[in-house]
Design a protein around this motif. Structure first.
Motif, PDB file in Angstrom:
ATOM      1  N   TYR A 155      50.752 -33.703 -15.629  1.00 15.76           N
ATOM      2  CA  TYR A 155      51.363 -32.577 -16.311  1.00 15.76           C
ATOM      3  C   TYR A 155      50.628 -31.290 -15.931  1.00 15.76           C
ATOM      4  CZ  TYR A 155      52.817 -36.411 -19.412  1.00 15.76           C
ATOM      5  OH  TYR A 155      53.298 -37.590 -19.923  1.00 15.76           O
ATOM      6  N   SER A 156      51.375 -30.224 -15.649  1.00 20.34           N
ATOM      7  CA  SER A 156      50.761 -28.901 -15.569  1.00 20.34           C
ATOM      8  C   SER A 156      51.083 -28.187 -16.874  1.00 20.34           C
ATOM      9  CB  SER A 156      51.294 -28.107 -14.374  1.00 20.34           C
ATOM     10  OG  SER A 156      52.674 -27.828 -14.524  1.00 20.34           O
ATOM     11  N   LEU A 157      50.095 -27.431 -17.391  1.00 18.37           N
ATOM     12  CA  LEU A 157      50.218 -26.891 -18.737  1.00 18.37           C
ATOM     13  C   LEU A 157      49.821 -25.428 -18.823  1.00 18.37           C
ATOM     14  CD1 LEU A 157      48.574 -30.010 -19.222  1.00 18.37           C
ATOM     15  CD2 LEU A 157      49.921 -29.555 -21.254  1.00 18.37           C
ATOM     16  N   ASP A 158      50.354 -24.782 -19.838  1.00 17.66           N
ATOM     17  CA  ASP A 158      50.006 -23.416 -20.195  1.00 17.66           C
ATOM     18  C   ASP A 158      48.926 -23.495 -21.274  1.00 17.66           C
ATOM     19  OD1 ASP A 158      49.800 -20.945 -21.426  1.00 17.66           O
ATOM     20  OD2 ASP A 158      51.952 -20.569 -21.479  1.00 17.66           O
ATOM     21  N   PRO A 159      47.696 -23.069 -20.984  1.00 19.02           N
ATOM     22  CA  PRO A 159      46.623 -23.232 -21.974  1.00 19.02           C
ATOM     23  C   PRO A 159      46.783 -22.353 -23.200  1.00 19.02           C
ATOM     24  CG  PRO A 159      45.876 -21.920 -20.127  1.00 19.02           C
ATOM     25  CD  PRO A 159      47.239 -22.429 -19.756  1.00 19.02           C
ATOM     26  N   ALA A 160      47.587 -21.301 -23.101  1.00 22.77           N
ATOM     27  CA  ALA A 160      47.768 -20.417 -24.256  1.00 22.77           C
ATOM     28  C   ALA A 160      48.647 -21.044 -25.323  1.00 22.77           C
ATOM     29  CB  ALA A 160      48.370 -19.090 -23.815  1.00 22.77           C
ATOM     30  N   THR A 161      49.618 -21.856 -24.887  1.00 26.95           N
ATOM     31  CA  THR A 161      50.593 -22.413 -25.827  1.00 26.95           C
ATOM     32  C   THR A 161      50.561 -23.930 -25.903  1.00 26.95           C
ATOM     33  OG1 THR A 161      52.323 -22.575 -24.133  1.00 26.95           O
ATOM     34  CG2 THR A 161      52.127 -20.476 -25.318  1.00 26.95           C
ATOM     35  N   GLY A 162      49.967 -24.582 -24.887  1.00 26.66           N
ATOM     36  CA  GLY A 162      50.014 -26.034 -24.815  1.00 26.66           C
ATOM     37  C   GLY A 162      51.323 -26.544 -24.256  1.00 26.66           C
ATOM     38  N   ASN A 163      52.236 -25.644 -23.844  1.00 29.57           N
ATOM     39  CA  ASN A 163      53.523 -26.058 -23.311  1.00 29.57           C
ATOM     40  C   ASN A 163      53.381 -26.669 -21.923  1.00 29.57           C
ATOM     41  OD1 ASN A 163      54.789 -25.065 -25.595  1.00 29.57           O
ATOM     42  ND2 ASN A 163      55.259 -23.079 -24.664  1.00 29.57           N
ATOM     43  N   VAL A 164      54.152 -27.701 -21.646  1.00 24.82           N
ATOM     44  CA  VAL A 164      54.168 -28.338 -20.333  1.00 24.82           C
ATOM     45  C   VAL A 164      55.046 -27.532 -19.389  1.00 24.82           C
ATOM     46  CG1 VAL A 164      54.826 -30.399 -19.033  1.00 24.82           C
ATOM     47  CG2 VAL A 164      53.737 -30.639 -21.272  1.00 24.82           C
ATOM     48  N   LEU A 165      54.494 -27.172 -18.233  1.00 21.35           N
ATOM     49  CA  LEU A 165      55.244 -26.413 -17.238  1.00 21.35           C
ATOM     50  C   LEU A 165      55.996 -27.329 -16.278  1.00 21.35           C
ATOM     51  CD1 LEU A 165      52.426 -23.845 -16.364  1.00 21.35           C
ATOM     52  CD2 LEU A 165      54.300 -23.554 -18.004  1.00 21.35           C
ATOM     53  N   THR A 189      47.852 -24.906  -8.548  1.00 26.11           N
ATOM     54  CA  THR A 189      48.024 -23.486  -8.872  1.00 26.11           C
ATOM     55  C   THR A 189      48.246 -23.240 -10.356  1.00 26.11           C
ATOM     56  OG1 THR A 189      50.412 -23.545  -8.468  1.00 26.11           O
ATOM     57  CG2 THR A 189      49.003 -22.961  -6.612  1.00 26.11           C
ATOM     58  N   ALA A 190      48.567 -24.285 -11.129  1.00 21.78           N
ATOM     59  CA  ALA A 190      48.732 -24.111 -12.577  1.00 21.78           C
ATOM     60  C   ALA A 190      47.363 -23.952 -13.229  1.00 21.78           C
ATOM     61  CB  ALA A 190      49.472 -25.305 -13.173  1.00 21.78           C
ATOM     62  N   PRO A 191      47.293 -23.335 -14.408  1.00 22.27           N
ATOM     63  CA  PRO A 191      45.991 -23.122 -15.068  1.00 22.27           C
ATOM     64  C   PRO A 191      45.238 -24.411 -15.374  1.00 22.27           C
ATOM     65  CG  PRO A 191      47.649 -21.713 -16.032  1.00 22.27           C
ATOM     66  CD  PRO A 191      48.377 -22.647 -15.119  1.00 22.27           C
ATOM     67  N   PHE A 192      45.918 -25.416 -15.942  1.00 18.22           N
ATOM     68  CA  PHE A 192      45.248 -26.700 -16.083  1.00 18.22           C
ATOM     69  C   PHE A 192      46.247 -27.838 -16.093  1.00 18.22           C
ATOM     70  CE2 PHE A 192      45.731 -28.146 -20.506  1.00 18.22           C
ATOM     71  CZ  PHE A 192      46.009 -26.985 -21.211  1.00 18.22           C
ATOM     72  N   TYR A 193      45.718 -29.029 -15.900  1.00 18.56           N
ATOM     73  CA  TYR A 193      46.520 -30.234 -15.694  1.00 18.56           C
ATOM     74  C   TYR A 193      46.039 -31.337 -16.619  1.00 18.56           C
ATOM     75  CZ  TYR A 193      48.118 -28.002 -11.382  1.00 18.56           C
ATOM     76  OH  TYR A 193      48.659 -27.123 -10.475  1.00 18.56           O
ATOM     77  N   GLY A 194      46.976 -32.186 -17.021  1.00 19.83           N
ATOM     78  CA  GLY A 194      46.633 -33.356 -17.801  1.00 19.83           C
ATOM     79  C   GLY A 194      47.237 -34.583 -17.156  1.00 19.83           C
ATOM     80  N   ALA A 206      39.308 -17.498 -18.529  1.00 20.72           N
ATOM     81  CA  ALA A 206      40.109 -16.276 -18.421  1.00 20.72           C
ATOM     82  C   ALA A 206      41.141 -16.368 -17.319  1.00 20.72           C
ATOM     83  CB  ALA A 206      39.205 -15.067 -18.180  1.00 20.72           C
ATOM     84  N   VAL A 207      42.087 -17.290 -17.444  1.00 23.84           N
ATOM     85  CA  VAL A 207      43.082 -17.470 -16.411  1.00 23.84           C
ATOM     86  C   VAL A 207      44.416 -16.890 -16.837  1.00 23.84           C
ATOM     87  CG1 VAL A 207      42.000 -19.543 -15.537  1.00 23.84           C
ATOM     88  CG2 VAL A 207      43.751 -19.746 -17.288  1.00 23.84           C
ATOM     89  N   SER A 208      45.274 -16.616 -15.853  1.00 25.81           N
ATOM     90  CA  SER A 208      46.631 -16.187 -16.119  1.00 25.81           C
ATOM     91  C   SER A 208      47.567 -17.356 -15.918  1.00 25.81           C
ATOM     92  CB  SER A 208      47.015 -15.044 -15.173  1.00 25.81           C
ATOM     93  OG  SER A 208      46.150 -13.941 -15.375  1.00 25.81           O
ATOM     94  N   VAL A 209      48.697 -17.353 -16.601  1.00 22.66           N
ATOM     95  CA  VAL A 209      49.586 -18.499 -16.605  1.00 22.66           C
ATOM     96  C   VAL A 209      50.610 -18.405 -15.484  1.00 22.66           C
ATOM     97  CG1 VAL A 209      51.290 -19.746 -17.958  1.00 22.66           C
ATOM     98  CG2 VAL A 209      49.288 -18.783 -19.069  1.00 22.66           C
ATOM     99  N   VAL A 210      50.664 -19.410 -14.633  1.00 21.74           N
ATOM    100  CA  VAL A 210      51.625 -19.463 -13.539  1.00 21.74           C
ATOM    101  C   VAL A 210      52.204 -20.865 -13.495  1.00 21.74           C
ATOM    102  CG1 VAL A 210      51.970 -19.172 -11.069  1.00 21.74           C
ATOM    103  CG2 VAL A 210      50.202 -17.877 -12.212  1.00 21.74           C
ATOM    104  N   SER A 211      53.509 -20.979 -13.425  1.00 19.68           N
ATOM    105  CA  SER A 211      54.081 -22.294 -13.194  1.00 19.68           C
ATOM    106  C   SER A 211      54.097 -22.538 -11.701  1.00 19.68           C
ATOM    107  CB  SER A 211      55.504 -22.383 -13.752  1.00 19.68           C
ATOM    108  OG  SER A 211      56.351 -21.472 -13.114  1.00 19.68           O
ATOM    109  N   PHE A 212      53.886 -23.808 -11.283  1.00 24.02           N
ATOM    110  CA  PHE A 212      53.914 -24.081  -9.859  1.00 24.02           C
ATOM    111  C   PHE A 212      55.164 -24.910  -9.553  1.00 24.02           C
ATOM    112  CE2 PHE A 212      52.136 -27.947 -11.430  1.00 24.02           C
ATOM    113  CZ  PHE A 212      52.468 -28.926 -10.524  1.00 24.02           C
TER     114      PHE A 212
END
Length: 397
Positions: A171-181, A158-163, A16-22
């Protein structure tokens, strides 16, 4: 045993995270976020509530007739970096008819500046800022909750998740869309650092395992991609470390040690290794579990989840569902273990919990949602990316 083209992508442990670009020198942005991604972790709370793999998708509190409820929203940003919070994102995190933001209060740390339909937050100090916000709906019903912003040092995730990947990219990513931040180059002493897996501590420190077979662990500055050697090889010479997580107390690394990797004689054991090198076997090789790629991650419920092959799973050995992997749930407090699911698709590697649901990546870059009780998958999006390692950010749990 045949091994996949790549070592396993990591479990992505999200809740349950919120999306933030770092961003290091410019402005971070909290924009349109699906309602189910809003966090409800109270400020300065010691609550142990967490995502459970048996829970359904997380949604905001359901309002009773004639009432309106609001959810707490948790964000993270680097010290000194401006975080823009849009009214649209606050509305998207809540549930109701024709919602609008009535007000956002003064933060307990840092400053908040109104920008019309958004707000700029910035703090020169590390800590947790909390501010109340109020929303109303078409019936003029009102509800108040908190925006909680965790302000951290620039080298903290600070990003929701990383690959990460063998190409030496983070890569830092938006888990809702899979988009790379954002993408940065991983380096160690000025040289490219291939990455095969990663994990993030509860304080936001990123640990990455090298991809050259030496099984070394590095801490990573996510703003620059620079690595610092943290620990030498996790496993005995000639063996392979697959998967990476942390112990419940965060003081030891946990991995699966493969002996004779890729051969018919391969065995796997689940081990815990302290920074001083003391090794503790959690699940011995004599239990005869093996991995196809594979990973292990400690999730917010303090349980570990380990992917094993169908051939070594009593539950899934004769499964006709079409997959080739099972999930083993392990309780580090009691040592008990239970096989809980068989997948319906092959080679689903990058697994993790987001909004109390399980998601995974295939070798083809397909982002899928997995029903943990049945192992059935639903395609969300083809991301075009194939991650060797991935990890969520427990700062936002």
């Amino acid at each position: 045993m045949k091994m996949p083209k790549y070592q396993l992508f990591g479990f992505i442990a999200l809740a349950a995270v919120s999306v933030v670009s770092f961003q290091n020198c410019s402005q971070a942005n909290f924009s349109q976020v699906p309602a189910q991604l809003a966090s409800s972790t109270p400020d300065n709370s010691n609550s142990t509530d967490s995502a459970s793999p048996n829970d359904g998708p997380s949604t905001p509190d359901t309002a009773s007739p004639g009432t309106l409820s609001a959810v707490d929203i948790t964000l993270a940003v680097n010290k000194g970096v401006t975080l823009n919070i849009t009214q649209a994102s606050i509305i998207a995190a809540n549930k109701g008819s024709m919602l609008k933001v009535d007000s956002v209060g003064t933060p307990s740390l840092g400053t908040l500046t109104s920008k019309g339909s958004s707000y700029d937050f910035v703090s020169s100090s590390v800590g947790t800022a909390s501010m109340a916000y109020t929303i109303s709906d078409s019936n003029n019903l009102k509800a108040t909750a908190k925006i909680i912003i965790k302000v951290v040092e620039s080298d903290i995730a600070t990003a929701p998740f990383y690959g990460c990947n063998l190409d030496g990219k983070l890569y830092s990513l938006d888990p809702a869309t899979g988009n790379v931040l954002k993408t940065v180059d991983l380096t160690y002493n000025g040289n490219k650092l291939p990455c095969s897996d990663m994990v993030i501590s509860k304080s936001g420190v990123v640990y990455a395992k090298d991809g050259d077979g030496s099984n070394k662990i590095y801490t990573i500055d996510v703003s620059t991609g620079k690595g610092v050697l943290y620990q030498g090889s996790l496993v005995a010479s000639g063996n392979r470390s697959v998967g990476l997580t942390l112990s419940v107390d965060g003081l030891s690394l946990i991995t699966s040690e493969e002996t004779d990797p890729g051969r018919s004689s391969q065995t796997n054991s689940l081990i815990q290794v302290s920074k001083s090198g003391v090794k503790t076997v959690l699940i011995p090789a004599s239990d005869r579990y093996t991995m196809y790629g594979g990973d292990v991650k400690l999730l917010p419920d303090n349980m570990m989840y380990w992917t094993i092959t169908n051939e070594t799973s009593t539950l899934c050995r004769n499964s006709s569902k079409g997959g080739n992997q099972a999930v083993l749930k392990y309780d580090p407090a009691t040592g008990s273990k239970k096989e809980i699911a068989c997948f319906d698709k092959k080679n689903i590697f990058g697994l993790g919990f987001a909004s109390k649901a399980l998601y995974g990546f295939s070798e083809q870059g397909n982002l899928v949602r997995v029903d943990i009780n049945t192992g059935n998958t639903t395609l969300i999006k083809n991301t075009g990316l194939t991650f060797i390692g991935a990890a969520a950010n427990p700062i936002l749990w």
